[in-house]
Design a protein around this motif. Sequence first.
Motif, PDB file in Angstrom:
ATOM      1  N   VAL A  65      44.044  50.799  52.976  1.00 43.21           N
ATOM      2  CA  VAL A  65      43.711  50.522  54.359  1.00 43.21           C
ATOM      3  C   VAL A  65      44.373  49.172  54.666  1.00 43.21           C
ATOM      4  CG1 VAL A  65      41.839  49.957  55.947  1.00 43.21           C
ATOM      5  CG2 VAL A  65      41.440  51.613  54.136  1.00 43.21           C
ATOM      6  N   SER A  68      43.339  45.274  53.369  1.00 48.74           N
ATOM      7  CA  SER A  68      42.288  45.474  52.357  1.00 48.74           C
ATOM      8  C   SER A  68      42.680  44.962  50.983  1.00 48.74           C
ATOM      9  CB  SER A  68      41.997  46.966  52.212  1.00 48.74           C
ATOM     10  OG  SER A  68      41.361  47.447  53.338  1.00 48.74           O
ATOM     11  N   GLY A  69      43.841  44.299  50.904  1.00 48.23           N
ATOM     12  CA  GLY A  69      44.289  43.830  49.597  1.00 48.23           C
ATOM     13  C   GLY A  69      45.551  44.550  49.123  1.00 48.23           C
ATOM     14  N   TRP A  72      48.018  42.284  47.184  1.00 54.62           N
ATOM     15  CA  TRP A  72      47.452  41.979  45.857  1.00 54.62           C
ATOM     16  C   TRP A  72      47.583  43.181  44.919  1.00 54.62           C
ATOM     17  CZ3 TRP A  72      41.500  41.163  44.893  1.00 54.62           C
ATOM     18  CH2 TRP A  72      41.310  40.489  43.687  1.00 54.62           C
ATOM     19  N   CYS A 260      49.307  37.008  39.842  1.00 56.05           N
ATOM     20  CA  CYS A 260      48.967  37.735  41.079  1.00 56.05           C
ATOM     21  C   CYS A 260      47.851  37.063  41.867  1.00 56.05           C
ATOM     22  CB  CYS A 260      48.544  39.163  40.752  1.00 56.05           C
ATOM     23  SG  CYS A 260      49.825  40.129  39.961  1.00 56.05           S
ATOM     24  N   SER A 261      47.394  35.917  41.404  1.00 55.13           N
ATOM     25  CA  SER A 261      46.246  35.313  42.089  1.00 55.13           C
ATOM     26  C   SER A 261      46.643  34.815  43.486  1.00 55.13           C
ATOM     27  CB  SER A 261      45.675  34.152  41.275  1.00 55.13           C
ATOM     28  OG  SER A 261      46.528  33.039  41.391  1.00 55.13           O
ATOM     29  N   LEU A 285      50.476  36.844  55.214  1.00 60.97           N
ATOM     30  CA  LEU A 285      49.768  37.788  54.326  1.00 60.97           C
ATOM     31  C   LEU A 285      48.699  37.096  53.490  1.00 60.97           C
ATOM     32  CD1 LEU A 285      52.910  39.721  53.079  1.00 60.97           C
ATOM     33  CD2 LEU A 285      51.075  40.706  54.466  1.00 60.97           C
ATOM     34  N   PHE A 286      48.727  35.773  53.488  1.00 58.66           N
ATOM     35  CA  PHE A 286      47.792  35.020  52.644  1.00 58.66           C
ATOM     36  C   PHE A 286      46.962  34.110  53.530  1.00 58.66           C
ATOM     37  CE2 PHE A 286      51.753  36.035  50.547  1.00 58.66           C
ATOM     38  CZ  PHE A 286      51.317  36.709  49.415  1.00 58.66           C
ATOM     39  N   ARG A 287      45.761  34.518  53.830  1.00 57.07           N
ATOM     40  CA  ARG A 287      44.925  33.715  54.729  1.00 57.07           C
ATOM     41  C   ARG A 287      43.871  32.995  53.906  1.00 57.07           C
ATOM     42  NH1 ARG A 287      40.283  34.148  58.095  1.00 57.07           N
ATOM     43  NH2 ARG A 287      39.703  35.987  56.904  1.00 57.07           N
ATOM     44  N   LYS A 288      42.751  33.670  53.571  1.00 56.96           N
ATOM     45  CA  LYS A 288      41.688  33.033  52.788  1.00 56.96           C
ATOM     46  C   LYS A 288      41.433  33.738  51.468  1.00 56.96           C
ATOM     47  CE  LYS A 288      38.530  30.675  55.924  1.00 56.96           C
ATOM     48  NZ  LYS A 288      37.168  30.725  56.488  1.00 56.96           N
TER      49      LYS A 288
HETATM   50  P1  A3P Z   1      41.945  37.557  54.487  1.00 64.41           P
HETATM   51  O1  A3P Z   1      42.594  37.715  55.810  1.00 64.41           O
HETATM   52  O2  A3P Z   1      40.494  37.895  54.516  1.00 64.41           O
HETATM   53  O3  A3P Z   1      42.211  36.256  53.852  1.00 64.41           O
HETATM   54  P2  A3P Z   1      46.760  43.085  52.931  1.00 64.41           P
HETATM   55  O4  A3P Z   1      47.522  42.584  51.742  1.00 64.41           O
HETATM   56  O5  A3P Z   1      46.283  44.493  52.788  1.00 64.41           O
HETATM   57  O6  A3P Z   1      47.494  42.821  54.189  1.00 64.41           O
HETATM   58  O7  A3P Z   1      45.390  42.268  52.973  1.00 64.41           O
HETATM   59  C1  A3P Z   1      45.402  40.923  53.348  1.00 64.41           C
HETATM   60  C2  A3P Z   1      44.153  40.264  52.837  1.00 64.41           C
HETATM   61  O8  A3P Z   1      44.252  40.102  51.407  1.00 64.41           O
HETATM   62  C3  A3P Z   1      44.006  38.867  53.404  1.00 64.41           C
HETATM   63  O9  A3P Z   1      42.601  38.644  53.506  1.00 64.41           O
HETATM   64  C4  A3P Z   1      44.676  38.026  52.339  1.00 64.41           C
HETATM   65  O10 A3P Z   1      44.319  36.672  52.376  1.00 64.41           O
HETATM   66  C5  A3P Z   1      44.183  38.719  51.078  1.00 64.41           C
HETATM   67  N1  A3P Z   1      45.055  38.481  49.918  1.00 64.41           N
HETATM   68  C6  A3P Z   1      46.403  38.373  49.893  1.00 64.41           C
HETATM   69  N2  A3P Z   1      46.835  38.147  48.652  1.00 64.41           N
HETATM   70  C7  A3P Z   1      45.749  38.116  47.854  1.00 64.41           C
HETATM   71  C8  A3P Z   1      45.567  37.905  46.451  1.00 64.41           C
HETATM   72  N3  A3P Z   1      46.599  37.674  45.654  1.00 64.41           N
HETATM   73  N4  A3P Z   1      44.297  37.939  45.982  1.00 64.41           N
HETATM   74  C9  A3P Z   1      43.256  38.175  46.797  1.00 64.41           C
HETATM   75  N5  A3P Z   1      43.364  38.365  48.128  1.00 64.41           N
HETATM   76  C10 A3P Z   1      44.596  38.341  48.659  1.00 64.41           C
END
Ligand code: A3P
Length: 321
Positions: A65, A68-69, A72, A260-261, A285-288
């Motif tokens: 989705v 949803s990660g 990652w 991958c963190s 792509l990297f928010r919180k």
């Molecule tokens: P937030 O907006 O809540 O921070 P996608 O990759 O499906 O677009 O999902 C994006 C969400 O995954 C974002 O959430 C992003 O910060 C978080 N994200 C990206 N990389 C990550 C990682 N390596 N580990 C955990 N969360 C991650």
Amino acid sequence: VIEEEEKLCQETKELILSLPREKGWRTSYLYLFQGFWCQLKEIEAIHSFQKHFQAKDSDVLVATVPKSGTTWLKALTFAIVNRQHCSSFNKNHPLLTSNPHDLVPFFEYTVYGRHDKVPNLSNMCEPRIFGTHIPFASLPDSIKESNCKIIYICRNPFDTFVSSWFFVNKIKPKSLPTLALEEAFEMYCKGIVGFGPFWTHMLGYWKESIDRPNKVLFLKYENLKEDLNSHLKRVAEFLNCPFTLKEESDGVIENIIKVCSFETMKELEINKSGTFGRNFENRFLFRKGEIGDWVNYLSPSMVEKLSKVIEEKLGGSGLSF
Ligand code: A3P
């Protein structure tokens, strides 16, 4: 829209005229195509994917989705599958110089995204790893019927919504006004969001993971955050490449977790200054990367409303958040 429509082939033009449409989050419209909401340019790519893609038994699909990660899980899957080639994470590991979306291409954007060209996938290294947001029901038969593996991830809808709302406002064309949280929320609760309704998306893969546990591995973002080590073992076993005791004692799993963190990936040059094609900057792509950030944005009435939607749509399925 007229400009977007002009670029489409005649067949797609006729098709879209027949589809229900609603105002989109960052495009003029979202279209209800095969039971899910998507953008105009995605329809043609999905159509081409459905027509041409031939799965191999060794293929791995990362299905998600949106928000949803995906990034990652693509990184983790790539690192697990390719760990023989790069067991210790040195400067040459591809994940340190490429964004996961470039290493694990989306069918609907990258692979089939150019409607003037059907891609030649025969020279891709095996196992091939692809990504997709397309619901299970719309995957081509060759994927459903082959022995290829699907790893799926979803996330609690509250956080997924907030993440989507932030993302869309960062990547939308500057000419469009900011999408208000309340407006996006109403659309989300009605299921009108890219590749939504989210409940149909989740239930499609959920049911398949129960019927065919060797075909679909169903994961949740929250569970990965809580205990990534044991989930990576599950993923490796599912892909028929379990970690050996030696790999475990050599710290291979820990290395994968580290590279991958969120913290590592966010600080990489490619993720600070690179872009995903001409679509958006990788840094968005990297928010919180946290669980439960929604408490800072949703009002009590919104929480009540979305809780009801979740209960109504997922209740009785065995899937909960
Ligand atoms: P937030 O907006 O809540 O921070 P996608 O990759 O499906 O677009 O999902 C994006 C969400 O995954 C974002 O959430 C992003 O910060 C978080 N994200 C990206 N990389 C990550 C990682 N390596 N580990 C955990 N969360 C991650």
